[in-house]
Design an enzyme around this catalytic site. Sequence first.
Site, mmCIF file in Angstrom:
data_model
loop_
_atom_site.group_PDB
_atom_site.id
_atom_site.type_symbol
_atom_site.label_atom_id
_atom_site.label_comp_id
_atom_site.label_asym_id
_atom_site.label_seq_id
_atom_site.Cartn_x
_atom_site.Cartn_y
_atom_site.Cartn_z
ATOM 1 N N HIS A 391 0.841 -1.199 0.000
ATOM 2 C CA HIS A 391 0.000 0.000 0.000
ATOM 3 C C HIS A 391 0.876 1.249 0.000
ATOM 4 C CE1 HIS A 391 -3.757 -2.014 0.277
ATOM 5 N NE2 HIS A 391 -3.534 -2.544 1.469
ATOM 6 N N CYS A 440 0.036 2.370 -5.092
ATOM 7 C CA CYS A 440 -0.851 3.437 -5.557
ATOM 8 C C CYS A 440 -0.251 4.809 -5.270
ATOM 9 C CB CYS A 440 -2.216 3.321 -4.885
ATOM 10 S SG CYS A 440 -3.090 1.798 -5.299
#
Length: 806
Positions: A391, A440
């Site tokens: 993440h 991301c």
Amino acid sequence: PAEPLPLSRVPEPLLRRLSELLDRAEPGKGWRELAQRAASRGALRLSAVDVEQCSLRVLEAEGSPSWSLLKLLGDRGCTVPELFESLQALEHTEALRCLSNSGVRIVVQPESQVALSGQAVTLCCLAKGHPFVHYQWFKQQKEVPHGNSPELVLSPASVKDSGFYICRVNSDSSFAFSRWARLEVCELRDTPHGDSKGLPEHKLRVRVQPQPQKLTAGDALVLECGAVGNPHYQWFRNGFPLANGNKNVYTVTSVDVEHQGTYWCHIFTDREDEDTRKVEVVIGKEFFRFTPLSSFAHFPTIYNMVICFFLSVSAATDKVALLIGNMSYRNHPQLQAPMVDVYELTTLLRQLNFKVVSLLDLTEAEMRNAVDEFLLLLDEGVYGLLYYAGHGYENYGNSFMVPIDAPNPYRSANCLCVQNVLRLMQDKRTGLNVFLLDMCRKRNEYDDTILILDALKVTANIVFGYATCQGAEAFEIQQSGLANGIFVKFLKERLLEDKKITVLLDEVAEDMGKCPLTKGKQALEIRSSLSERRALTDPVRQSASSAECLARNLQWAKAHELPESMSLEFQCGVRIQLGFAAEFSNVLIIYTRIINHPPEITACRAHVTDFPLDLDVDPKETNKATPEETGSYLLSKDLPKHCLYTRLSSLQKLRERLIFTVCLHYEYSGIEEAMDERKEINVGKPLVAKLGLHHGFQTQNRQSCRPPGSPFHNAAESSPEEAEFYTPSHRQPNSCPGVYFPNPPCSGSITRPCSCSGACRISPSRHEVRNSSPAVERSNVPVETTDDTVGLEFFLSGSLSFAQQQ
């Protein structure tokens, strides 16, 4: 006859071709007639509703009723022979020909062998096809009499049986040949002709040595060795294990300069091991191969041009890489692909002579300490590569990597700032800094902190590879089995190419752009300040070992030292082999098996237990019959068979030495009560445990990766441990034959060029910030559901126990 091939396992291109033929078939031979015939079969019976649903596919763009029918039949358990019979009844000749020509598929290839005269030799070739397959073995160009079964048995083998063998497999109008297998039958000088009696059954004897080679770029490299004693093989180049190097023959179809080096093979059995001689493989361009450099000495202009050419070739003083894959988040959605991504990149980078530290599932403290240890490996002229999968987010131009213990929601104080890490890498005056971020880059709405960081230096050595564009998400492909993230799926296809790193990444971006699955969702972004040709394939310039170089080698070796394999002798006479393998730098596999027992003992079992609490080992997930049951899908093919396996992850959390217990339970003939013995094993601190990544931030250097002004976490400092003296082992890493596996099986992976279909789906992205999140499992193991794995588990179950036959 071979086992019928399920229709669900037929390759998709073939099913597409069949559906096209059925869609445009003449009356009486189309998909509706096929459905009617299938409707009369027991388990395959189709209802009128099923047929109607197939017909409605014509209303969809590019919809195909035949495709829908074939997929439905596959789901109902239809086999290829059953489909073949139905097509025969319809007299659909073109479809029958299409299906027949795809029928033969060799799944087990014969292996080259070395044997002693008088021993039995078995060559095996196994194929699947429709409806039945037939075998014929050949020695060179001559058929082998009675060689019409999957196994060719020569018992006893003699010297005249030496030669090259191949197997032809045919099914109706289609056929396929296996690869060639070389058989060498030797006679021992100290034994009578053809007599191998009295020799140890598993005595290891090397009979075929590899030969040095001088090749031109583009030539094929073939290195061969062989030994008597049913051994295992592992090839090495310049001290590093080679991917796909676990056979007695190692081949490279088209060599380039990076394949040059010193090769040898480590040959081993359960009882002994031996290295072949080391041979040099020299790769050169055609011009310089046939024209010695000294020939130009009398032509100063040409001589100087040649010298300048060689001096202009970029080279590194060393190449090091840190790969981090975060999956098992405590407060955020779990990820699957980072484990496979890190594993495969580790294999590829090691082929490029990178010193790689690969780590899974790190907390904030562990990530910061891992980066600090990585910085110790860097020095002037070194190529440094840092890859992160997990993440992440990006705010105000700064990117942040999220540890597995980050709170929900997380902010910059809980994460590692990429730009700050890069600045520290630059301070080491590295020759090349490559930062690959597979995460991301959406904005974190819960973090309004604007970090004011020191400006990066004006140097021409930085390459950023972002898996996605600013403000976008990075995705995984999620299907059954193991799969890569989108970025690595395309990156691994090109990583070994000898191209400037920015050119290589540009081509990866183009490959990603051709995939319909990622169009409009994810696109690779590249930033670079590279002003000269620097490639990951650049050689390492050999020079005198400096103190910095020795320190780097010591630091790298500390993170990769495995415990020695050992043989445990119990008082009752039972002997157990205890071995170790590394899946990642912080994941250790322990395997055990019984190798000897007295005849009066009728049954015995052994298992490992009592692991340190730091590792948080679940007893229900230890001592499994297959590596897959422990979660070790990537290493399973390279581990010894018929053992019990235990997977210890998060070795970076180990504060003291790794001490555990081996328990033995056994029974004597005529005595109902079982006996027990226990041995305590101390293997020190294996792999990355030596680096002490669990420590808090104790010095200013330990705080160097933290954004300015952020609070300290883990403020309670760990008590200092006793200083350990370490001498790197000069033994080759033969105790971990399967550390480097190139391509794990993945039925749902995308291959270049990509032709994604609706069968694939994109999983949740690697960006997730919420006020609350549901409970998620702690497991970091992708689910493997292939029939082959289930069969393997059944076959190996209970492999560490034995009982006297009644």
